[in-house]
Design a protein around this motif. Structure first.
Motif, PDB file in Angstrom:
ATOM      1  N   MET A   1       0.851  -1.182   0.000  1.00 43.81           N
ATOM      2  CA  MET A   1       0.000   0.000   0.000  1.00 43.81           C
ATOM      3  C   MET A   1       0.891   1.237   0.000  1.00 43.81           C
ATOM      4  O   MET A   1       1.803   1.343   0.810  1.00 43.81           O
ATOM      5  N   ASP A   2       0.636   2.140  -0.911  1.00 43.93           N
ATOM      6  CA  ASP A   2       1.371   3.398  -1.015  1.00 43.93           C
ATOM      7  C   ASP A   2       0.648   4.433  -0.158  1.00 43.93           C
ATOM      8  O   ASP A   2      -0.512   4.756  -0.422  1.00 43.93           O
ATOM      9  N   THR A   3       1.315   4.942   0.868  1.00 47.55           N
ATOM     10  CA  THR A   3       0.696   5.897   1.786  1.00 47.55           C
ATOM     11  C   THR A   3       1.394   7.259   1.766  1.00 47.55           C
ATOM     12  O   THR A   3       1.249   8.037   2.707  1.00 47.55           O
ATOM     13  N   LYS A   4       2.113   7.548   0.692  1.00 48.35           N
ATOM     14  CA  LYS A   4       2.864   8.809   0.614  1.00 48.35           C
ATOM     15  C   LYS A   4       1.979   9.905   0.009  1.00 48.35           C
ATOM     16  O   LYS A   4       2.089  10.254  -1.175  1.00 48.35           O
ATOM     17  N   ASN A   8      -2.749  14.170   3.209  1.00 43.83           N
ATOM     18  CA  ASN A   8      -3.818  13.323   2.634  1.00 43.83           C
ATOM     19  C   ASN A   8      -4.311  13.840   1.283  1.00 43.83           C
ATOM     20  O   ASN A   8      -5.473  13.657   0.932  1.00 43.83           O
ATOM     21  N   TRP A  10      -3.773  13.648  -2.833  1.00 43.49           N
ATOM     22  CA  TRP A  10      -3.183  12.961  -3.986  1.00 43.49           C
ATOM     23  C   TRP A  10      -3.144  13.976  -5.116  1.00 43.49           C
ATOM     24  O   TRP A  10      -4.161  14.310  -5.716  1.00 43.49           O
ATOM     25  N   LYS A  16       1.281   7.187  -9.346  1.00 41.36           N
ATOM     26  CA  LYS A  16       1.919   6.182  -8.492  1.00 41.36           C
ATOM     27  C   LYS A  16       2.260   4.968  -9.349  1.00 41.36           C
ATOM     28  O   LYS A  16       1.399   4.437 -10.058  1.00 41.36           O
ATOM     29  N   GLY A 118      -4.283   6.031   1.373  1.00 40.58           N
ATOM     30  CA  GLY A 118      -3.398   5.092   0.700  1.00 40.58           C
ATOM     31  C   GLY A 118      -4.064   4.434  -0.495  1.00 40.58           C
ATOM     32  O   GLY A 118      -5.286   4.403  -0.601  1.00 40.58           O
TER      33      GLY A 118
END
Length: 131
Positions: A1-4, A8, A10, A16, A118
């Protein structure tokens, strides 16, 4: 899971990139996982997937990620302020062995998509090909 996702958010310009290695030719279903802040302000989000096959072929898939049902209730599983949602990108597609590069971006009309915690991908084999 990409949480960068700073604050919060995108960003529209922040595609991604995920890599998935297929070890055996077979039919697969690709799922998109999306975690967001509870009571998301939109009922659906357009998401685009650019999938590059091991042979260099590029395929673009688009989905409308359904966040809420027709009654405005979150479709994901929510605990506290976090909701997790999974939706198929494609189902039962024959994929050859090799490494696939998948670029995920949102097509939301704005500089950024808010309240994103994420995103991730999950590939599941659906049928085994007989030799």
């Amino acid at each position: 899971m990409d949480t960068k996702f700073e604050n919060n958010r995108w960003l529209k310009t922040d595609s991604k990139i995920h890599s998935i290695n297929i070890e055996e030719e077979s039919s697969y279903t690709l799922f998109f996982d999306f975690s967001h802040v509870y009571d998301f302000q939109f009922s659906e989000i357009p998401i685009q997937f650019r999938i590059e096959s091991p042979d260099g072929t590029l395929r673009v898939e688009k989905i409308k990620l359904a966040i809420k049902d027709e009654n405005g209730k979150d479709k994901g599983e929510c605990m506290g302020d976090v909701c997790d949602l999974r939706q198929a990108v494609f189902k039962d597609r024959l994929l050859k062995k090799g490494n696939y590069s998948i670029s995920i971006s949102h097509l939301f009309n704005g500089e950024y998509l808010p309240n994103v915690i994420g995103i991730g991908l999950r590939m599941e084999r659906t049928k085994k090909i007989k030799p």
